[in-house]
Design an enzyme around this catalytic site. Structure first.
Site, PDB file in Angstrom:
ATOM      1  N   LYS A   1       6.850  -3.680  -4.272  1.00 22.83           N
ATOM      2  CA  LYS A   1       8.776  -3.282  -4.051  1.00 22.83           C
ATOM      3  C   LYS A   1       9.066  -3.324  -2.688  1.00 22.83           C
ATOM      4  O   LYS A   1      10.070  -3.757  -2.559  1.00 22.83           O
ATOM      5  CB  LYS A   1       8.562  -1.533  -4.524  1.00 22.83           C
ATOM      6  CG  LYS A   1       9.943  -1.395  -4.667  1.00 22.83           C
ATOM      7  CD  LYS A   1      10.874  -1.933  -5.417  1.00 22.83           C
ATOM      8  CE  LYS A   1      12.520  -1.666  -5.416  1.00 22.83           C
ATOM      9  NZ  LYS A   1      13.308  -2.434  -5.882  1.00 22.83           N
TER      10      LYS A   1
ATOM     11  N   HIS B   1      21.702 -36.030  -5.962  1.00 27.15           N
ATOM     12  CA  HIS B   1      20.922 -36.356  -4.941  1.00 27.15           C
ATOM     13  C   HIS B   1      19.318 -36.259  -4.951  1.00 27.15           C
ATOM     14  O   HIS B   1      18.719 -36.056  -4.040  1.00 27.15           O
ATOM     15  CB  HIS B   1      21.401 -35.691  -3.401  1.00 27.15           C
ATOM     16  CG  HIS B   1      22.825 -35.898  -3.378  1.00 27.15           C
ATOM     17  ND1 HIS B   1      23.452 -37.061  -2.967  1.00 27.15           N
ATOM     18  CD2 HIS B   1      23.739 -34.996  -3.604  1.00 27.15           C
ATOM     19  CE1 HIS B   1      24.640 -37.260  -2.828  1.00 27.15           C
ATOM     20  NE2 HIS B   1      25.023 -35.694  -3.276  1.00 27.15           N
TER      21      HIS B   1
ATOM     22  N   ARG C   1       5.035   0.420  -6.078  1.00 28.67           N
ATOM     23  CA  ARG C   1       4.949  -0.367  -4.910  1.00 28.67           C
ATOM     24  C   ARG C   1       4.156  -1.841  -5.171  1.00 28.67           C
ATOM     25  O   ARG C   1       4.208  -2.504  -4.083  1.00 28.67           O
ATOM     26  CB  ARG C   1       4.559   0.295  -3.657  1.00 28.67           C
ATOM     27  CG  ARG C   1       5.567   1.480  -3.256  1.00 28.67           C
ATOM     28  CD  ARG C   1       5.037   2.540  -2.440  1.00 28.67           C
ATOM     29  NE  ARG C   1       4.234   2.134  -1.158  1.00 28.67           N
ATOM     30  CZ  ARG C   1       5.295   2.136  -0.051  1.00 28.67           C
ATOM     31  NH1 ARG C   1       6.502   2.504  -0.194  1.00 28.67           N
ATOM     32  NH2 ARG C   1       4.960   1.654   1.029  1.00 28.67           N
TER      33      ARG C   1
ATOM     34  N   LYS D   1      15.126 -13.418 -10.036  1.00 24.41           N
ATOM     35  CA  LYS D   1      14.902 -12.414 -11.297  1.00 24.41           C
ATOM     36  C   LYS D   1      14.177 -12.995 -12.314  1.00 24.41           C
ATOM     37  O   LYS D   1      13.208 -12.667 -12.828  1.00 24.41           O
ATOM     38  CB  LYS D   1      16.341 -11.875 -11.877  1.00 24.41           C
ATOM     39  CG  LYS D   1      17.199 -10.995 -10.986  1.00 24.41           C
ATOM     40  CD  LYS D   1      16.723  -9.770 -10.958  1.00 24.41           C
ATOM     41  CE  LYS D   1      15.692  -9.139  -9.755  1.00 24.41           C
ATOM     42  NZ  LYS D   1      15.955  -9.469  -8.629  1.00 24.41           N
TER      43      LYS D   1
ATOM     44  N   CYS E   1       0.772  -1.321   0.062  1.00 22.48           N
ATOM     45  CA  CYS E   1       0.185   0.008  -0.010  1.00 22.48           C
ATOM     46  C   CYS E   1       1.023   1.125  -0.038  1.00 22.48           C
ATOM     47  O   CYS E   1       1.879   1.237   0.629  1.00 22.48           O
ATOM     48  CB  CYS E   1      -0.953   0.066   1.287  1.00 22.48           C
ATOM     49  SG  CYS E   1      -1.884  -1.466   1.283  1.00 22.48           S
TER      50      CYS E   1
ATOM     51  N   GLU F   1      10.329 -13.745 -10.945  1.00 24.15           N
ATOM     52  CA  GLU F   1       9.467 -12.656 -10.449  1.00 24.15           C
ATOM     53  C   GLU F   1       9.133 -11.752 -11.695  1.00 24.15           C
ATOM     54  O   GLU F   1       8.225 -11.017 -11.601  1.00 24.15           O
ATOM     55  CB  GLU F   1      10.273 -11.784  -9.238  1.00 24.15           C
ATOM     56  CG  GLU F   1      11.541 -11.118  -9.609  1.00 24.15           C
ATOM     57  CD  GLU F   1      12.053 -10.432  -8.452  1.00 24.15           C
ATOM     58  OE1 GLU F   1      11.109  -9.975  -7.642  1.00 24.15           O
ATOM     59  OE2 GLU F   1      13.046 -10.176  -8.315  1.00 24.15           O
TER      60      GLU F   1
ATOM     61  N   ASN G   1      -1.617   2.180   5.599  1.00 21.18           N
ATOM     62  CA  ASN G   1      -0.475   1.361   5.143  1.00 21.18           C
ATOM     63  C   ASN G   1      -0.023   0.435   6.270  1.00 21.18           C
ATOM     64  O   ASN G   1       0.480   0.915   7.235  1.00 21.18           O
ATOM     65  CB  ASN G   1       0.647   1.959   4.274  1.00 21.18           C
ATOM     66  CG  ASN G   1       1.667   0.686   4.012  1.00 21.18           C
ATOM     67  OD1 ASN G   1       1.516  -0.336   3.572  1.00 21.18           O
ATOM     68  ND2 ASN G   1       3.152   1.205   3.908  1.00 21.18           N
ATOM     69  N   GLY G   2      -0.189  -0.788   6.221  1.00 19.57           N
ATOM     70  CA  GLY G   2       0.227  -1.617   7.432  1.00 19.57           C
ATOM     71  C   GLY G   2      -0.711  -2.668   7.668  1.00 19.57           C
ATOM     72  O   GLY G   2      -1.759  -2.757   6.866  1.00 19.57           O
TER      73      GLY G   2
ATOM     74  N   TRP H   1      -2.689  -2.615  -1.684  1.00 20.91           N
ATOM     75  CA  TRP H   1      -2.296  -4.018  -2.149  1.00 20.91           C
ATOM     76  C   TRP H   1      -2.799  -4.860  -1.065  1.00 20.91           C
ATOM     77  O   TRP H   1      -2.580  -4.953   0.162  1.00 20.91           O
ATOM     78  CB  TRP H   1      -0.540  -4.053  -1.822  1.00 20.91           C
ATOM     79  CG  TRP H   1       0.034  -5.267  -2.340  1.00 20.91           C
ATOM     80  CD1 TRP H   1       0.055  -5.892  -3.648  1.00 20.91           C
ATOM     81  CD2 TRP H   1       0.480  -6.334  -1.597  1.00 20.91           C
ATOM     82  NE1 TRP H   1       0.635  -6.928  -3.646  1.00 20.91           N
ATOM     83  CE2 TRP H   1       1.048  -7.325  -2.197  1.00 20.91           C
ATOM     84  CE3 TRP H   1       0.420  -6.618  -0.096  1.00 20.91           C
ATOM     85  CZ2 TRP H   1       1.621  -8.444  -1.906  1.00 20.91           C
ATOM     86  CZ3 TRP H   1       1.168  -7.761   0.292  1.00 20.91           C
ATOM     87  CH2 TRP H   1       1.860  -8.815  -0.566  1.00 20.91           C
TER      88      TRP H   1
ATOM     89  N   GLU I   1      20.051 -15.829  -6.852  1.00 22.77           N
ATOM     90  CA  GLU I   1      19.618 -14.504  -7.438  1.00 22.77           C
ATOM     91  C   GLU I   1      19.176 -14.434  -8.839  1.00 22.77           C
ATOM     92  O   GLU I   1      18.058 -13.959  -9.303  1.00 22.77           O
ATOM     93  CB  GLU I   1      20.533 -13.197  -7.221  1.00 22.77           C
ATOM     94  CG  GLU I   1      20.224 -12.050  -7.762  1.00 22.77           C
ATOM     95  CD  GLU I   1      18.864 -11.289  -7.209  1.00 22.77           C
ATOM     96  OE1 GLU I   1      18.324 -12.221  -6.169  1.00 22.77           O
ATOM     97  OE2 GLU I   1      18.266 -10.321  -7.622  1.00 22.77           O
TER      98      GLU I   1
HETATM   99  C1  AGP Z   1      13.630  -8.775  -5.368  1.00 26.29           C
HETATM  100  O1  AGP Z   1      13.805  -8.352  -6.867  1.00 26.29           O
HETATM  101  C2  AGP Z   1      12.311  -8.781  -4.832  1.00 26.29           C
HETATM  102  N1  AGP Z   1      11.662  -7.467  -5.239  1.00 26.29           N
HETATM  103  C3  AGP Z   1      12.304  -8.960  -3.412  1.00 26.29           C
HETATM  104  O2  AGP Z   1      12.814 -10.406  -3.144  1.00 26.29           O
HETATM  105  C4  AGP Z   1      13.182  -7.937  -2.451  1.00 26.29           C
HETATM  106  O3  AGP Z   1      14.462  -8.319  -2.755  1.00 26.29           O
HETATM  107  C5  AGP Z   1      12.868  -8.457  -0.980  1.00 26.29           C
HETATM  108  O4  AGP Z   1      11.285  -8.059  -0.773  1.00 26.29           O
HETATM  109  C6  AGP Z   1      13.537  -7.614   0.116  1.00 26.29           C
HETATM  110  O5  AGP Z   1      13.354  -6.143  -0.345  1.00 26.29           O
HETATM  111  P1  AGP Z   1      14.122  -5.112   0.650  1.00 26.29           P
HETATM  112  O6  AGP Z   1      15.502  -5.297   0.005  1.00 26.29           O
HETATM  113  O7  AGP Z   1      13.445  -3.949   0.216  1.00 26.29           O
HETATM  114  O8  AGP Z   1      14.065  -5.351   2.160  1.00 26.29           O
END
Ligand code: AGP
Length: 605
Positions: free
Chosen positions: A600, A501, A27, A482, A2, A485, A101-102, A75, A478
């Site tokens: 985000k 394994h 976001r 990428k 949010c 997501e 937000n929260g 959200w 990582e």
């Molecule tokens: C990364 O591409 C994602 N958007 C997500 O995994 C992100 O890294 C994670 O939510 C942590 O966010 P932050 O670094 O703002 O704490």
């Protein structure tokens, strides 16, 4: 996640609110709304979907006159994305409107008591309890009313409030969720993050937990949790407006991938002077540290996975890693000899904040590596090292990740030198290596300028394996995230030595396997794994050094990185993996900057 915005000034507020909400789109959200106070009446418009729909419904705000307003991007957490569940929420008597937000964790208990008292609920949200509590406890003074309801709320909140009995005023208060006040000329604002304010002002105030702001066009008054007016410092945001814009790129993600050499350089340069690393007054008693624990979420966690190798290699201090969402409930073995390193781009990730508080309460010293100045994690930490990546808008982090890894590299060399684990000549070589990273990142990008052609061979896959050993495995983690997501293709990262394994059972004709084979110490082992999967029909895309003929002969396709004889070499490998994910997603027509279901900054548990 949010986002909330608020405006009070001389102009019509609705167009400003709409513009602020658009800046918060990154976001992640699924509905939006705006409330405008005009002539003693609060008018509300809400939509399910994008801000564009809100613009259309309000004719760019023209249908909602008034100079005082609040807005929200939702959200969904409690209740589906519907107009009714969208914020702002209005009290039964129409005097109060709220954006939030929260998560109000005790909302069910509060809701049942309010219903017993005769209040009528329209939505399924937790937020709606706030607006009815305001109606219940308001006796003419917002300060005491806010303090009263704050004592009843459990959980996290950044609240924006309108009240018909307070024309030209917007109110804001927070607990655990971010909230920033913007200072304009004859107008003032609040927002969940700086991105929504940067077009109006670079002068901001970071509200802290329990504080409450009463905002008029000419004045911002801030009160502490006891109700006493306090003075807070005004911070100058050093972003320029262009930094928060696409700058001619099709997507923020591609812009931010290309910004990495500059972002890493900006992170390094102020900390290496006259042949020494200067770490922002980081006066940690390193001799007294028996264990380093790294915690984070998502990509930040994977940056920690890559950083572990370098810290252990140079400092010879054991480094453990734990996901923040696991650490917070794991009854961790922590004492005052533990250094907790917390990684977070946004500095607002709820799980990371909670894990940090848990470890701090158990005696750990906390070092935060964050990108957003004044963020919750930055304020909570004993020590903070900022990544100077600039605003990162794309949900999928790129420069956030590489600058976090860069700071971990800096810390490793800094600590190793202080601990006497490295000699002067090695220290000097490592500093030279650090300063060469930005250029090598650029070279890697240039070397992969045609990677879209490779992506065309893989974008129709319905699953992928990313394999590697040691540092290659850390980067594979990582790389797989990428890919998942932003292209929505299932991608699993696997330690190459583990394949036999069990997982190798999944390899069949044409299964795509991205094999990271840059770590020269164990390359032969990884080559064996490539042979293993190829003999079972896999299509192997290898990531290797640009002069590695052996790997080129083995793999079906190859993407390369420059040879870099340094423990920092792994950072280069993420560039082609970011680009592969980007082009695979683009070929699949995905919403690259705002992937479905993602936010985000995940400011709720
Ligand atoms: C990364 O591409 C994602 N958007 C997500 O995994 C992100 O890294 C994670 O939510 C942590 O966010 P932050 O670094 O703002 O704490």
């Amino acid at each position: 996640m949010c986002g909330i915005v608020g405006f009070t000034g001389m102009d019509n507020a609705a167009p400003n609110i709409l513009e602020g909400l658009e800046k918060l789109e990154y976001r992640g959200y699924d509905s939006a709304g705006i409330a405008v106070l005009n002539d003693g009446i609060i008018n509300i418009t809400k939509v399910t979907g994008r801000i564009a729909a809100l613009r259309e419904k309000t004719e760019n705000g023209e249908l909602m006159p008034g100079t005082t307003a609040i807005g929200h991007t939702r959200w969904a957490t409690h209740g589906a994305p519907t107009d009714t569940n969208a914020h702002p929420h209005l009290s039964n008597d129409g005097r109060f409107a709220v954006v939030h937000n929260g998560i109000i964790e005790n909302y069910m208990e509060l809701k049942s008591k309010l219903i017993e008292s005769g209040y009528i609920f329209e939505s399924e949200t937790d937020t709606e309890v706030v607006v009815h509590l305001l109606e219940k406890y308001y006796k003419g003074d917002m300060h005491s009313c806010i303090r009263k309801i704050a004592s009843k709320l459990k959980g996290s909140y950044a609240l924006g409030i309108l009240c018909t009995e307070n024309p030209n005023k917007i109110f804001a208060t927070k607990q655990s969720s971010p909230l920033i006040l913007g200072i304009g000329a004859g107008e003032n604002y609040f927002a969940s993050d700086v991105t929504a304010l940067i077009n109006y002002t670079q002068n901001v105030i970071y509200l802290e937990d329990g504080e409450f702001a009463e905002i008029t066009p000419d004045e911002i008054k801030i009160f502490d949790c006891a109700g006493y007016e306090i003075k807070k410092p005004v911070s100058r945001v050093n972003w320029d407006i262009q930094a928060a814009e696409k700058g001619g790129y099709e997507h923020f993600m591609l812009k931010e991938i290309t910004e990495q050499p500059r972002a890493v350089k900006a992170t390094l340069t102020p900390r290496i002077k006259d042949g020494k690393i200067m770490l922002d007054n980081l006066n940690i008693e390193l001799d007294g540290i028996s264990k380093i624990l790294i915690t984070a979420c998502g990509s930040a966690y994977y940056a920690g996975c890559a950083g572990k190798y370098i810290i252990e290699k140079l400092c010879r201090i054991p480094v453990e890693l734990q996901l923040a969402s696991e650490l917070r409930y794991s009854d961790p073995i922590i004492d005052n000899k533990t250094l907790l390193i917390v990684l977070s781009q946004s500095g607002e990730t709820a799980d990371t904040i909670a894990a940090m508080k848990e470890c701090s309460q158990r005696g750990a010293k906390t070092l935060a590596i964050v990108n957003v100045v004044g963020s919750t994690i930055a304020n909570l930490a004993d020590y903070t090292l900022y990544t100077h990546a600039g605003p990162e808008i794309a949900v999928a982090t790129t420069k956030g990740y590489t600058t976090q890894l860069t700071v971990l590299y800096l810390f490793a060399v800094y600590a190793a030198e202080i601990l006497g684990r490295i000699e002067a000549d090695e220290y000097s070589k490592l500093l030279d290596d650090l300063m060469s990273i930005p250029k090598l990142l650029q070279n890697t990008m240039d070397m992969n300028s045609k990677i879209e052609n490779t992506a065309k061979k893989y974008y129709t896959s319905d699953s992928m394996f990313f394999i590697g050993r040691n540092t290659d495995y850390a980067l594979a983690l990582e790389g797989a995230l990428k890919m998942k997501e932003i292209s929505y293709i299932h991608a699993e990262s696997y330690a190459a030595g583990e394949l036999k394994h069990g997982t190798i059972a999944l390899i069949s004709e044409g299964t795509p396997v991205i094999a990271l084979a840059c770590n020269q110490d164990i390359k032969e082992k990884t080559m064996s794994n490539i042979v293993e999967v190829k003999s079972r029909g896999a299509r192997v895309l290898a990531v290797s050094l640009n002069d590695d003929k052996n790997i080129a002969m083995l793999a079906n396709d190859i993407i390369t990185v420059p040879k870099f004889d340094s423990p920092f070499a792994p950072i280069l490998e993420i560039i082609p993996l970011q680009l592969m994910a980007y082009y695979v997603a683009k070929l699949n027509g995905c919403d690259i900057d705002k992937p479905k279901n993602l936010a985000k900054s995940v400011t709720v548990e």
